[in-house]
Design an enzyme around this catalytic site. Structure first.
Site, PDB file in Angstrom:
ATOM      1  N   GLU A  80       0.847  -1.358  -0.124  1.00 20.07           N
ATOM      2  CA  GLU A  80       0.132  -0.293   0.065  1.00 20.07           C
ATOM      3  C   GLU A  80       1.123   1.238  -0.078  1.00 20.07           C
ATOM      4  O   GLU A  80       0.639   2.193  -0.656  1.00 20.07           O
ATOM      5  CB  GLU A  80      -0.907   0.221   1.120  1.00 20.07           C
ATOM      6  CG  GLU A  80      -2.232  -0.868   1.076  1.00 20.07           C
ATOM      7  CD  GLU A  80      -2.917  -0.447  -0.062  1.00 20.07           C
ATOM      8  OE1 GLU A  80      -4.056   0.270   0.483  1.00 20.07           O
ATOM      9  OE2 GLU A  80      -2.729  -0.882  -1.194  1.00 20.07           O
TER      10      GLU A  80
ATOM     11  N   THR B 144      -6.119   8.875  -5.304  1.00 19.65           N
ATOM     12  CA  THR B 144      -5.986   8.765  -3.999  1.00 19.65           C
ATOM     13  C   THR B 144      -5.165   9.789  -3.247  1.00 19.65           C
ATOM     14  O   THR B 144      -5.548  10.337  -2.253  1.00 19.65           O
ATOM     15  CB  THR B 144      -5.601   7.446  -3.692  1.00 19.65           C
ATOM     16  OG1 THR B 144      -6.476   6.540  -4.085  1.00 19.65           O
ATOM     17  CG2 THR B 144      -5.485   7.180  -2.073  1.00 19.65           C
TER      18      THR B 144
END
Length: 312
Positions: free
Chosen positions: A133, A186
């Site tokens: 991530e 994001t």
């Protein structure tokens, strides 16, 4: 027992669940990504192919989240000399707010762990998923990878040390999910968030998070619904999502318990108490978006308690 090839599906996830920014998330039945890992003679990790990404993901094994996580895993278990070949098949949209990178990373880690005879538990795989991530979006948060890897609903109680708590899902809790085809990166969505929060807003947010968790444990659908309110993150992120408030109105009018943004968006979701209600909401929102020239993907799902799974 070690294998020669493993084929794994890992699910999409909804992070935050409206009020639980970076601490709550749940796994969906669909969509998801697939990874195939097989042994090869030359040592090292090779990224054979990536499909379904329109060429957007790195092909360098050290920069792709799946292969980089596999490399880290093999180094950790002392098997860096193992030769493996990875195929990543994207079946979910990138940049959707549905944990696309998390699904890919989790599928890869679950597959390599199975290939090597399951030396680590699912929870022991979490740190490697967090590394993926961080590589993908610059922030190693667990609200997507934890539910993708462990299944169900998860609470990230803390990061130092990492403390993940499973939260039970009521048996007839369903999700309507719609991904409008608009671009909300994001990183940009995170940068818009306020650095400071007013105490009165924080108190409201704490109450809603506690109410949501209590409602899930008690199977109290009314409490779940009235706790799905975000006064900290949603007012800012909603600006980036066209028709957000009208989509919420349509969902609530159609019987949703609550409605909000999935992760950083642009996907949105509603919790419902019945599958047919979730189906109706997905259809209604998609039809509304089509009328306004916005294409979308729609999904209806229960809470996926299984997480990743091996495919034949």
């Amino acid at each position: 027992m070690e294998k020669n090839q493993v084929h794994v599906f890992a699910p999409a996830t909804v992070a935050n669940i409206v009020c639980g920014y970076d601490v709550l998330g749940f796994a969906l039945d669909e969509p998801g990504d697939e990874v195939v890992i097989r042994r090869i003679d030359p040592p090292g990790v090779q990224l054979k192919e990536v499909t379904g990404d329109d060429g957007r993901l790195p092909r360098d094994p050290s920069k792709n989240t799946v292969s980089a996580s596999v490399i880290s895993f093999l180094n950790h278990i002392g098997r860096a000399d193992t030769g493996v070949e990875i195929s990543l098949h994207k079946h979910m949209p990138i940049g959707s707010g549905l944990g696309s990178s998390a699904a890919s990373t989790v599928a890869g880690l679950f597959a390599i762990n199975a290939l090597m005879g399951h030396p680590l538990s699912r929870r022991e795989l979490l740190p490697f998923a967090l590394q993926g991530e961080e590589l993908a979006c610059g922030h190693g948060h667990a609200d997507n990878v934890a539910p993708a890897l462990l299944g169900g609903i998860t609470l990230i109680r803390g990061y130092d040390p990492l403390d993940v708590v499973p939260i039970p899902a009521p048996p007839s809790l369903f999700a309507s999910v719609v991904f409008p085809h608009v671009d909300v990166p994001t990183r940009d969505a995170r940068q818009m968030i306020r650095a400071k929060v007013a105490l009165k807003d924080a108190v409201i947010q704490w109450g809603n998070i506690a109410g949501l968790v209590a409602g899930l444990f008690a199977h109290d659908y009314e409490l779940i619904g009235r706790s799905m309110r975000d006064v900290v993150i949603e007012p800012t992120r909603a600006i980036l999502i066209p028709e957000f408030y009208e989509m919420r109105r349509l969902a609530m009018d159609a019987g949703a318990l609550g409605f909000g943004i999935s992760g950083s968006g642009p996907s949105v979701f509603a919790f419902t108490q019945h599958r047919d209600t979730a189906t109706r909401i997905t259809k209604t929102i998609q039809e509304y978006l089509t009328e306004r020239g916005i294409e979308s993907n729609g999904y209806v799902s229960g809470v996926n308690a299984e997480g990743p799974r091996e495919l034949a």
